[in-house]
Design an enzyme around this catalytic site. Structure first.
Site, short mmCIF file in Angstrom:
data_model
loop_
_atom_site.label_atom_id
_atom_site.label_comp_id
_atom_site.label_asym_id
_atom_site.label_seq_id
_atom_site.Cartn_x
_atom_site.Cartn_y
_atom_site.Cartn_z
N HIS A 1 3.63 10.78 -27.37
CA HIS A 1 3.78 10.34 -25.97
C HIS A 1 3.77 11.54 -25.03
CE1 HIS A 1 5.74 7.74 -22.77
NE2 HIS A 1 6.03 8.96 -22.33
N GLU A 2 4.57 12.57 -25.34
CA GLU A 2 4.62 13.75 -24.48
C GLU A 2 3.31 14.53 -24.53
OE1 GLU A 2 6.94 13.84 -22.35
OE2 GLU A 2 8.19 12.37 -23.34
N GLY B 1 12.49 12.72 -23.87
CA GLY B 1 11.39 13.66 -23.87
C GLY B 1 10.90 13.89 -22.45
N GLN C 1 5.41 16.53 -15.81
CA GLN C 1 6.20 15.49 -15.16
C GLN C 1 7.10 16.05 -14.06
OE1 GLN C 1 7.38 13.68 -19.17
NE2 GLN C 1 7.50 11.94 -17.75
N HIS D 1 0.93 13.28 -22.08
CA HIS D 1 1.17 13.82 -20.73
C HIS D 1 0.43 15.13 -20.52
CE1 HIS D 1 3.97 11.10 -18.82
NE2 HIS D 1 4.75 11.10 -19.88
N CYS E 1 8.93 5.52 -19.96
CA CYS E 1 8.53 6.84 -19.47
C CYS E 1 9.29 7.15 -18.19
CB CYS E 1 7.03 6.87 -19.22
SG CYS E 1 6.40 8.44 -18.64
N LEU E 2 9.78 8.38 -18.08
CA LEU E 2 10.51 8.78 -16.88
C LEU E 2 9.61 8.78 -15.65
CD1 LEU E 2 12.67 11.65 -18.39
CD2 LEU E 2 13.35 9.28 -17.93
#
Length: 175
Positions: free
Chosen positions: A141-142, A46, A51, A145, A99-100
């Site tokens: 989660h996204e 994701g 991000q 963000h 997480c990226l």
């Protein structure tokens, strides 16, 4: 398309609240393609536009779940434009999230096991679905963000501090 740099903590842009995507956003098809290229290259499941430094209410998800006897990941890319989450279940589910934007750090986060999601996809089609399992976790989660929230915000101060130290050390080593 392009593989874009992914912002990492403590970049303050990650704390910005994203704005709605305009219906006539001409840059959207390229942005979506770049986000998928970036997410797959990372690799991740994701990615929210913030991000990569774009404060738009846009996220891409592909759980790349394995199917069949050959156990090769099957790609099912999904685009969520201007998503809205509601009706979280009382039942909770815990996943070991990563997480990226917080590389090499994972921690168990508890979230509602299912949520109602409403969004538009890249074709302009409206969706209204009840999501559960890993997809519900990933969407939440996204969505965090898009609100300037990181998964570590759901952890204790001690665990947040550990994550920050680990990421900062990793960033120093990469330079």
């Amino acid at each position: 398309m392009a593989i874009l740099p992914i912002l990492e903590i403590p970049d303050p842009i990650l704390r910005e609240i994203s704005v709605p995507v305009a219906p006539d956003d001409a840059d959207l098809p390229r942005l979506i393609a770049d986000m998928f290229d970036t997410m797959y290259d990372a690799p991740g499941i994701g990615l929210a536009a913030i991000q990569i430094g774009v404060a738009k209410r846009l996220m891409v998800i592909d759980l790349q779940e394995e199917e069949g006897e050959d156990e090769k990941p099957v790609r099912r890319p999904r685009v969520f434009i201007n998503p809205v989450l509601s009706e979280p279940s009382e039942e909770l589910s815990a996943y070991n999230e990563g997480c990226l934007s917080i590389p090499e750090y994972y921690a168990e986060v508890t979230r509602p096991a299912s949520v109602r999601a409403q969004w538009t996809d890249e074709t302009g089609a409206a969706h209204d679905e009840r999501l559960d399992g890993m997809l519900a976790t990933c969407v939440q989660h996204e969505m965090d963000h898009l609100e300037g929230v990181l998964f570590t915000d759901h952890l204790s101060k001690l665990k947040r501090d550990m994550a920050m130290k680990k990421v900062l050390k990793s960033q120093r080593l990469r330079r």
